[in-house]
Scaffold this active site. Structure first.
Site, PDB file in Angstrom:
ATOM      1  CG  ASP A  63      -1.880   1.137   1.300  1.00 48.34           C
ATOM      2  OD1 ASP A  63      -1.965   1.889   0.317  1.00 48.34           O
ATOM      3  OD2 ASP A  63      -2.557   1.281   2.332  1.00 48.34           O
TER       4      ASP A  63
ATOM      5  CB  CYS B  78      -3.640   6.570  -3.045  1.00 51.09           C
ATOM      6  SG  CYS B  78      -1.890   6.883  -2.803  1.00 51.09           S
TER       7      CYS B  78
END
Ligand code: SAH
Length: 455
Positions: free
Chosen positions: A384, A411
């Protein structure tokens, strides 16, 4: 390329596309113009602004033919504030747009036209979702202003309401603005580096309702602190924690190094699923708690854990994903570059009585190769990373040791697509990508991708 577009010229154009950051795109004889506020399918009147060699910018003057997806932005400062980019687009259309952003990145950058991108998982109620607000304070003509910055500036757009933050944050922001001078406190002025209150930060535990209020001040000496506490308690009687953070520097960075407890406890508690997390003033914690759970459940689903797997959670922050999946795994190894976050992760593991996690502070690209060299082996790797994506060394390590499954939480669709390509070339197959809307009304989109080693 020769083009016929000139600065200040007014034109009527057809908008073909929307950039990932919410600007309409029209082409004049092949020359792209970016038009904030315009939507695909619209005919608009524009005034040309800056023109560069390969593209230019224009201001929207009026919409001649509106898109069926155009809605009236509910926030009255939407056109000025840099916080949201998409309030003029219906929420359903925002989700369609975000899916397209991911699709385009996978096609263009990842060369992965066959990988399915599912419809974006959106929110049933996409308002008031943020659990953290960082609100700058300033002075303008002798009055205190507070709100959010104009896009790409440090000009504060003064407002009493933000529809994506909590009601408590609205109340405290407004109350402090109108009472600050009465308390004998002035707001900070970035230009002169004078004044006391720089930022108000409000954090709320979604599941617990616990509230933390942080006042970032320019000086440590805070003679009005008792009055300030009293005032905050008047508007938020159940406040769990009031903190002062001291930032004496002339800087854009919000926090300074020193944080002082003014009232209550130094942490608030929130939970995701059945795991509790202690959050301190400086801890990183996902800002949309409802969608965080959706995202983590997706990651858990892709990890396909039966209870016998050893899993890596790379870029683990305060260990949220690690602790969430530890209940379904044999062991989880978390790595994160910020030592304080690793301390938080260890404390949170203890708080929940979780004993099958191991956390180490350091760069993922250094620590993970070391684990492998020490002889450890992993079945699943969850990553992540921040917006810039995975470090090349980490991707090399994955390709060298080849864990069966990789779950990539991202993201930034562009760096996700780039890294998927590298992993594909090294023998992985991207099975599917599930976008999740963590930031309704902004142009950001979060994704969870699932890769398996090809047989
Ligand atoms: N998984 C966490 C945090 C994700 S944000 C959550 O869901 O809450 C990305 C994290 O990567 C940040 O905490 C950042 O500090 C960390 N980070 C950035 N570069 C890193 C690196 N090279 N190695 C390890 N962690 C890194």
């Amino acid at each position: 390329m020769s083009f016929t577009v000139h600065r200040n010229e007014c034109l009527t154009v057809f908008v073909e596309d929307l950039t990932h950051d919410g600007s309409g795109v029209a082409k004049v004889e092949g020359y792209p113009l970016f038009i904030p506020g315009a939507l695909p399918g619209e005919e608009v009147k524009i005034q040309v602004g800056k023109t560069l060699k390969n593209y230019g910018f224009a201001r929207l003057l009026n919409v001649i033919k509106a898109s069926p997806d155009r809605v009236k932005p509910p926030c009255h400062v939407f056109s000025e504030c840099g916080g949201c980019q998409m309030q003029h687009l219906s929420y359903e259309a925002q989700l369609v747009q975000k899916r397209k952003t991911v699709r385009d990145a996978l096609d263009r950058i990842g060369k992965l036209p066959d990988v399915p991108v599912h419809p974006v998982k959106g929110m049933a109620n996409p308002w008031r979702y943020r659990n953290k607000s960082q609100i700058p304070f300033g002075e303008r003509d002798g009055e205190v202003v507070s709100g959010f910055y104009k896009s790409r500036t440090h000009d504060i757009v003064d407002t009493d309401v933000c529809l994506i933050q909590s009601h408590e944050a609205d109340d405290l922001m407004t109350m402090l603005k109108y009472e600050l001078h009465a308390l004998g406190i002035d707001a900070y002025d970035e230009k002169t580096h004078l004044g006391m209150l720089r930022h108000l930060i409000v954090r709320k535990g979604h599941a617990t309702g616990e509230l933390m209020v942080i006042l970032v001040t320019r000086k440590k000496k805070f003679t009005q602190q008792d009055e300030a506490i009293k005032l905050i308690k008047r508007f938020a009687p159940d406040v769990t924690s009031i903190m002062q953070n001291v930032n004496t520097e002339k800087t854009n960075v919000i926090f300074g190094d020193e944080t002082i407890l003014l009232y209550g406890k130094p942490v608030i508690v929130d939970s995701i699923g059945n795991i509790d997390f202690e959050i301190s003033a400086r801890s990183f914690y996902q800002v949309n708690p409802v969608q965080t759970e959706v995202l983590y459940r997706q990651a858990l689903d892709y990890a396909q854990l039966t209870g016998s797997e050893t899993v890596i959670d790379a870029y683990c922050g305060i260990g949220t994903i690690s602790l969430f999946i530890a209940q379904k795994a044999k062991e989880v190894y978390g790595v994160e570059i910020v030592p304080q976050a690793i301390e938080d992760a260890k404390r949170n593991a203890e708080l929940n009585g979780i004993t099958n996690t191991y956390f180490e502070a350091g760069a993922a690209e250094v620590v993970i190769p070391k684990w492998y060299k020490d002889g450890k082996r992993f079945d699943v790797l969850v990553v992540d990373p921040p917006r810039k994506g995975c470090d090349e060394e980490l991707l090399k390590t994955i390709l060298e040791y080849k864990p069966k499954r990789v779950v990539y939480v991202s993201c930034n669709p562009a760096t996700l697509a780039r890294d998927l390509r590298i992993l594909e070339d090294g023998g992985y197959r991207t099975q599917e990508v599930q976008p999740v809307d963590m930031f309704p009304h902004s142009s950001h989109v979060e994704c969870c991708a699932f890769l398996e080693l090809s047989k």
